[in-house]
Design an enzyme around this catalytic site. Sequence first.
Site, PDB file in Angstrom:
ATOM      1  N   TYR A  87     -20.024 -88.001  21.321  1.00 17.96           N
ATOM      2  CA  TYR A  87     -19.035 -89.068  21.494  1.00 17.96           C
ATOM      3  C   TYR A  87     -18.182 -88.894  22.749  1.00 17.96           C
ATOM      4  CZ  TYR A  87     -20.032 -90.653  16.744  1.00 17.96           C
ATOM      5  OH  TYR A  87     -20.638 -91.127  15.617  1.00 17.96           O
ATOM      6  N   LYS A  95     -29.538 -79.129  14.779  1.00 17.58           N
ATOM      7  CA  LYS A  95     -30.925 -79.540  15.033  1.00 17.58           C
ATOM      8  C   LYS A  95     -31.500 -78.540  16.027  1.00 17.58           C
ATOM      9  CE  LYS A  95     -34.400 -82.427  14.621  1.00 17.58           C
ATOM     10  NZ  LYS A  95     -35.157 -82.624  13.361  1.00 17.58           N
ATOM     11  N   ASP A 111     -31.682 -83.211   9.478  1.00 18.23           N
ATOM     12  CA  ASP A 111     -32.522 -84.151   8.714  1.00 18.23           C
ATOM     13  C   ASP A 111     -32.707 -83.658   7.293  1.00 18.23           C
ATOM     14  OD1 ASP A 111     -33.926 -82.039   9.840  1.00 18.23           O
ATOM     15  OD2 ASP A 111     -35.718 -83.200  10.334  1.00 18.23           O
ATOM     16  N   ASP A 126     -20.238 -87.436  11.401  1.00 17.16           N
ATOM     17  CA  ASP A 126     -19.907 -88.841  11.176  1.00 17.16           C
ATOM     18  C   ASP A 126     -20.895 -89.433  10.178  1.00 17.16           C
ATOM     19  OD1 ASP A 126     -18.701 -91.324  11.486  1.00 17.16           O
ATOM     20  OD2 ASP A 126     -19.763 -91.803  13.341  1.00 17.16           O
ATOM     21  N   ASP A 177     -20.356 -90.062   5.799  1.00 12.32           N
ATOM     22  CA  ASP A 177     -20.535 -91.366   5.144  1.00 12.32           C
ATOM     23  C   ASP A 177     -21.544 -91.247   4.005  1.00 12.32           C
ATOM     24  OD1 ASP A 177     -18.775 -92.691   6.855  1.00 12.32           O
ATOM     25  OD2 ASP A 177     -20.128 -94.399   7.143  1.00 12.32           O
TER      26      ASP A 177
HETATM   27  C1  IPM Z   1     -15.044 -92.322  11.484  1.00 15.77           C
HETATM   28  C2  IPM Z   1     -15.330 -93.620  12.190  1.00 15.77           C
HETATM   29  C3  IPM Z   1     -15.009 -93.444  13.659  1.00 15.77           C
HETATM   30  C4  IPM Z   1     -15.934 -92.379  14.198  1.00 15.77           C
HETATM   31  C5  IPM Z   1     -15.096 -94.719  14.479  1.00 15.77           C
HETATM   32  C6  IPM Z   1     -14.185 -95.790  13.949  1.00 15.77           C
HETATM   33  C7  IPM Z   1     -14.825 -94.453  15.933  1.00 15.77           C
HETATM   34  O1  IPM Z   1     -16.640 -94.007  11.960  1.00 15.77           O
HETATM   35  O2  IPM Z   1     -13.899 -91.853  11.524  1.00 15.77           O
HETATM   36  O3  IPM Z   1     -15.976 -91.755  10.905  1.00 15.77           O
HETATM   37  O4  IPM Z   1     -17.090 -92.654  14.490  1.00 15.77           O
HETATM   38  O5  IPM Z   1     -15.502 -91.243  14.308  1.00 15.77           O
HETATM   39 MG    MG Z   2     -17.681 -92.771  10.588  1.00 17.24          MG
END
Ligand code: IPM
Ligand code: MG
Length: 364
Positions: free
Chosen positions: A142, A193, A225, A249, A253
């Site tokens: 990022y 990885k 993975d 990230d 999720d």
């Molecule tokens: C998170 C979000 C952020 C990220 C976005 C909103 C930039 O997805 O905090 O996980 O990718 O870090």
């Molecule tokens: Mg996120």
Amino acid sequence: MATYRIAVLPGDGIGQEVTPQARRILELVGRAAGLGFDFETALVGGSAIDEAGTPLPPATLALCRQAHAILFGAVGGPKWDTLPQEQRPERGLLGIRKELDLFANLRPATCFPMLVDASPLKRSVVEGTDIMVIRELTGGLYFGEPRGREEFADGGARAVNTMAYTSREIERVARAAFDVAMKRKKRLASVDKANVLVVSQLWREVVTRVAKDYPQVQLEHVLVDNCAMALVHKPTQFDTIVTENTFGDILSDEAAILAGSMGMLPSASLGGQGGRVGLYEPVHGTAPDIAGQGVANPIAAILSVSMLLRYSLERGADADHVDAAVLRVLERGHRTRDIHSAGTKLVGTTEMGDLIASEVEKSY
Ligand code: IPM
Ligand code: MG
């Protein structure tokens, strides 16, 4: 009386709805525990673009720098999706993380016993899940250089992002992760990885070196993975996970599904300014599809307040009050839409806040 400066940044979408509920819980704890809070609200994300022309106005950044802790909502939304990358709402959040050097992002994914059936995964898979994902937050893909895009004369283009880490960046997040693992079940999975990426090889090397200082912690290296698969296959095998920014990230999720709903998951971003400031935010984002309807789940934001008390103010006992209040309200069957099922009582954002507030009040 100790007084703490709290920067409140609700941001966009349901961030505007859940953050006030989190703030009121913190105010309540302050009154009950004799802590003074000095709240100041500032613009960030899309709402900052609309009102100040930039996702991270200098006044907001200055406020964050002076704060003991930042209570953050969420940023982004379809309205700003067509803006160039550098001007989008997300830049506001990424900018604060980078400017304040908030390199360690703690994302717990706990399957609450009364919500086992709210997860789309089978009870036999998710029951007992209790994972802490530590995501590196200020490096990797990022932020790495070079980055950018070049246009070709023939109408084609080429775009580049770079996954780069220094050994120092890896070491500090690895230490943060080992410290967390020491307070948990003393098991740490480092996710990379390394079979393909040279940056992952460095990651593995540094984590292995840091592990020598933590002989009590059992360390394993897992390929990303494989980790993604194991998280939905046998999540109970994990305790603490540490990984680079993008992998974290994505995996955090995925881990959210284990907790039943994204609406349940808080997070803490630590390390800033020599550890003096932390940022606390729900993991769920702005949820444009339900924004403005008063149905969002405020629990992730409220549990972020609990993390704020625990990690920035070292008020573990007060954090326990908040966690216990959330559990009691869930035990009594109250649910927002995202975790609602037959036989439970459906409530909106404010009502859920009211219920938790009254439990917190009773508990002191
Ligand atoms: C998170 C979000 C952020 C990220 C976005 C909103 C930039 O997805 O905090 O996980 O990718 O870090
Ligand atoms: Mg996120």
